[in-house]
Design a protein around this motif. Structure first.
Motif, short mmCIF file in Angstrom:
data_model
loop_
_atom_site.label_atom_id
_atom_site.label_comp_id
_atom_site.label_asym_id
_atom_site.label_seq_id
_atom_site.Cartn_x
_atom_site.Cartn_y
_atom_site.Cartn_z
N SER A 151 85.88 -68.97 77.74
CA SER A 151 84.87 -68.74 78.78
C SER A 151 85.39 -69.02 80.19
CB SER A 151 83.62 -69.59 78.50
OG SER A 151 83.08 -69.28 77.25
N TYR A 152 86.64 -68.65 80.42
CA TYR A 152 87.21 -68.78 81.76
C TYR A 152 87.19 -67.42 82.44
CZ TYR A 152 89.44 -73.24 80.36
OH TYR A 152 89.69 -74.51 79.93
N THR A 153 86.90 -67.44 83.72
CA THR A 153 87.07 -66.23 84.51
C THR A 153 88.54 -66.20 84.95
OG1 THR A 153 86.57 -67.34 86.59
CG2 THR A 153 84.70 -66.37 85.38
N GLN A 154 88.96 -65.09 85.50
CA GLN A 154 90.32 -65.03 86.03
C GLN A 154 90.48 -66.07 87.14
OE1 GLN A 154 90.96 -60.91 87.14
NE2 GLN A 154 91.75 -60.41 85.10
N GLU A 155 89.44 -66.26 87.93
CA GLU A 155 89.50 -67.26 89.00
C GLU A 155 89.64 -68.67 88.44
OE1 GLU A 155 86.20 -66.82 91.67
OE2 GLU A 155 86.84 -64.84 92.33
N ASP A 156 88.90 -68.98 87.35
CA ASP A 156 88.99 -70.30 86.72
C ASP A 156 90.42 -70.58 86.26
OD1 ASP A 156 86.23 -70.67 87.04
OD2 ASP A 156 85.78 -69.94 85.01
N LEU A 157 90.99 -69.60 85.56
CA LEU A 157 92.35 -69.77 85.06
C LEU A 157 93.35 -69.89 86.20
CD1 LEU A 157 94.32 -69.98 82.72
CD2 LEU A 157 94.38 -67.47 82.63
N ALA A 158 93.18 -69.05 87.21
CA ALA A 158 94.08 -69.09 88.37
C ALA A 158 94.04 -70.47 89.02
CB ALA A 158 93.69 -68.02 89.37
#
Length: 153
Positions: free
Chosen positions: A15-22
């Motif tokens: 449940s990570y967005t690309q922004e969260d992972l970045a």
């Protein structure tokens, strides 16, 4: 399955967005998007960070033929060893349970005969109390062993 698809699946399953992972990796959202699109690849330090975030191995991430960490030969070998050890442990637990149950049964029968026998007066003593306690403990231990043996793995 390639690196990009694996990264995308891992990110979404957590449940990570690309922004969260970045943010977790200290890179831009666009970098994550390019990795998922397989336009570029992360450097080795970022790859190790990805593996740490998702709890997977670098082998899994970089080998297209691996669908999970279980596909890695060393992991597969260790998993089979763990299964063997687990099965042996379960067998030992069953043997212990049977031994405890048999011991408790024998002690109970012997205690019952001692109490019923007319030639020996029934007088509670420290020895009898300890015998009763050991029977109770053996019964509890046998129940625990049986429960652990039959517990779904």
């Amino acid at each position: 399955m390639g690196f990009g698809e694996k990264l995308s699946r891992l990110r979404k399953s957590n449940s990570y967005t690309q922004e969260d992972l970045a943010e977790k990796l200290g890179v831009s959202r666009q970098a994550v998007a390019r990795w998922e699109a397989e336009e570029t690849s992360p450097d080795i330090n970022i790859l190790l960070g990805i593996c740490e975030v998702f709890g997977v191995s670098a082998d899994y991430m970089i080998h297209d033929g691996y669908e999970s960490d279980e596909d890695i030969p060393a992991v597969r070998e260790k998993s089979s060893e763990v299964k063997v050890v687990t099965e042996k442990s379960r067998q030992h637990m069953l043997i212990a349970a049977i031994g405890f149950a048999f011991s408790a049964l024998c002690s109970t029968i012997g205690f019952g005969l001692l109490a019923v026998d007319g030639s020996i007066p029934f007088v509670p003593s420290v020895q009898l109390v300890l015998t009763e306690l050991s029977i109770a403990l053996m019964m509890i231990a046998s129940v625990i062993c049986f429960v652990k043996y039959f517990k779904k793995q």
